[in-house]
Design an enzyme around this catalytic site. Sequence first.
Site, PDB file in Angstrom:
ATOM      1  N   LYS A  72       0.810  -1.218   0.000  1.00 32.04           N
ATOM      2  CA  LYS A  72       0.000   0.000   0.000  1.00 32.04           C
ATOM      3  C   LYS A  72       0.850   1.279   0.000  1.00 32.04           C
ATOM      4  CE  LYS A  72      -2.256   0.281   3.833  1.00 32.04           C
ATOM      5  NZ  LYS A  72      -1.701   1.438   4.531  1.00 32.04           N
TER       6      LYS A  72
ATOM      7  N   ARG B  40      -1.156  -7.351  13.415  1.00 32.07           N
ATOM      8  CA  ARG B  40      -1.696  -6.271  12.577  1.00 32.07           C
ATOM      9  C   ARG B  40      -2.639  -6.822  11.509  1.00 32.07           C
ATOM     10  NH1 ARG B  40       2.961  -3.390   9.957  1.00 32.07           N
ATOM     11  NH2 ARG B  40       1.490  -1.777   9.404  1.00 32.07           N
TER      12      ARG B  40
ATOM     13  N   ARG C 233      11.136  -1.566  10.839  1.00 35.33           N
ATOM     14  CA  ARG C 233      10.211  -0.943  11.778  1.00 35.33           C
ATOM     15  C   ARG C 233       9.839  -1.945  12.860  1.00 35.33           C
ATOM     16  NH1 ARG C 233       5.617   1.382   7.877  1.00 35.33           N
ATOM     17  NH2 ARG C 233       4.363   0.290   9.407  1.00 35.33           N
TER      18      ARG C 233
ATOM     19  N   ARG D 298      10.539  -6.021   4.794  1.00 37.17           N
ATOM     20  CA  ARG D 298      10.605  -4.574   4.529  1.00 37.17           C
ATOM     21  C   ARG D 298      11.709  -3.912   5.350  1.00 37.17           C
ATOM     22  NH1 ARG D 298       5.146  -1.414   4.478  1.00 37.17           N
ATOM     23  NH2 ARG D 298       4.938  -2.196   6.603  1.00 37.17           N
TER      24      ARG D 298
ATOM     25  N   ARG E  14      -9.393   3.383   8.688  1.00 35.70           N
ATOM     26  CA  ARG E  14      -9.102   1.995   9.018  1.00 35.70           C
ATOM     27  C   ARG E  14     -10.229   1.359   9.826  1.00 35.70           C
ATOM     28  NH1 ARG E  14      -3.121   2.646   8.800  1.00 35.70           N
ATOM     29  NH2 ARG E  14      -2.120   0.629   8.830  1.00 35.70           N
TER      30      ARG E  14
HETATM   31  P1  AMP Z   1       0.932   2.184   8.571  1.00 34.91           P
HETATM   32  O1  AMP Z   1       2.252   2.802   8.285  1.00 34.91           O
HETATM   33  O2  AMP Z   1      -0.191   2.753   7.726  1.00 34.91           O
HETATM   34  O3  AMP Z   1       0.964   0.691   8.527  1.00 34.91           O
HETATM   35  O4  AMP Z   1       0.548   2.590  10.085  1.00 34.91           O
HETATM   36  C1  AMP Z   1       1.373   2.195  11.173  1.00 34.91           C
HETATM   37  C2  AMP Z   1       0.571   2.201  12.452  1.00 34.91           C
HETATM   38  O5  AMP Z   1       0.043   3.498  12.713  1.00 34.91           O
HETATM   39  C3  AMP Z   1      -0.648   1.280  12.464  1.00 34.91           C
HETATM   40  O6  AMP Z   1      -0.322  -0.053  12.781  1.00 34.91           O
HETATM   41  C4  AMP Z   1      -1.501   1.938  13.547  1.00 34.91           C
HETATM   42  O7  AMP Z   1      -1.018   1.634  14.846  1.00 34.91           O
HETATM   43  C5  AMP Z   1      -1.241   3.410  13.298  1.00 34.91           C
HETATM   44  N1  AMP Z   1      -2.240   3.979  12.356  1.00 34.91           N
HETATM   45  C6  AMP Z   1      -1.999   4.483  11.118  1.00 34.91           C
HETATM   46  N2  AMP Z   1      -3.136   4.921  10.550  1.00 34.91           N
HETATM   47  C7  AMP Z   1      -4.128   4.670  11.443  1.00 34.91           C
HETATM   48  C8  AMP Z   1      -5.531   4.851  11.439  1.00 34.91           C
HETATM   49  N3  AMP Z   1      -6.174   5.374  10.379  1.00 34.91           N
HETATM   50  N4  AMP Z   1      -6.230   4.470  12.538  1.00 34.91           N
HETATM   51  C9  AMP Z   1      -5.616   3.961  13.626  1.00 34.91           C
HETATM   52  N5  AMP Z   1      -4.300   3.724  13.685  1.00 34.91           N
HETATM   53  C10 AMP Z   1      -3.545   4.079  12.604  1.00 34.91           C
END
Ligand code: AMP
Length: 211
Positions: free
Chosen positions: A13, A166, A155, A122, A88
């Site tokens: 994504k 996740r 990460r 990653r 989300r």
């Molecule tokens: P990502 O880089 O999009 O995978 O986001 C990393 C982490 O940030 C996720 O696992 C969540 O803990 C938090 N996060 C990012 N976007 C959201 C969202 N829209 N709602 C809740 N938590 C979020």
Amino acid sequence: MRLVLLGPPGSGKGTQAVRIAQHFKLPHISTGDILRDNVSRNTELGKKAKSFMDKGLLVPDELVVEMTKHRLAQKDSQKDWILDGFPRTVPQAEALDKFAPPEVVLNLFIESAELIKRSAGRRICAKCKAVYNIHSNPPKAEDVCDKCGADLMQRDDDKEDVVRHRIEVYEEQTRPLVKFYTQKGILRSAYSAGTIDQVFERILEALKHSP
Ligand code: AMP
């Protein structure tokens, strides 16, 4: 175009969001990036979000909704954008409909066995944030960024047990958005196995038939 990108962790994504943003000249808004930036600067929001993120849990809706609303009110993103990582949950999607309804939602889908392999492979640059994958998009020298020469790192939330969690969280809380946006008639889908270029071609094809 106001585009939301949906997809489980490991579906590519973030990488595709960057490509789409470049291609259509859209501001790329990643809620994960904004949250990580707040964590690294130790802001009030960062302090509240960190413990959820480290465990692979979603940050509470009210924090993320407020943050995204604020970001979308900025000058560069009042008209067009690509949202990567938001919404989300259904309450987040309902909130977004009130302050900035999306025109098209692109859903990236892939078999779940691939997801774990991809996330665990990653690596990101500690300095310029370039993203690599040791399986599909390795750097020229191991653990060194091609672009700026800084060290690559994994990460915390890409460690395998966190990734599994996740994915469960995605299935429970984010998957319902596929139905939510299908019912609104704005969902498009693209299969995200294969190379970055192949997936991008499928995305362009899927977006051809969008509003
Ligand atoms: P990502 O880089 O999009 O995978 O986001 C990393 C982490 O940030 C996720 O696992 C969540 O803990 C938090 N996060 C990012 N976007 C959201 C969202 N829209 N709602 C809740 N938590 C979020």
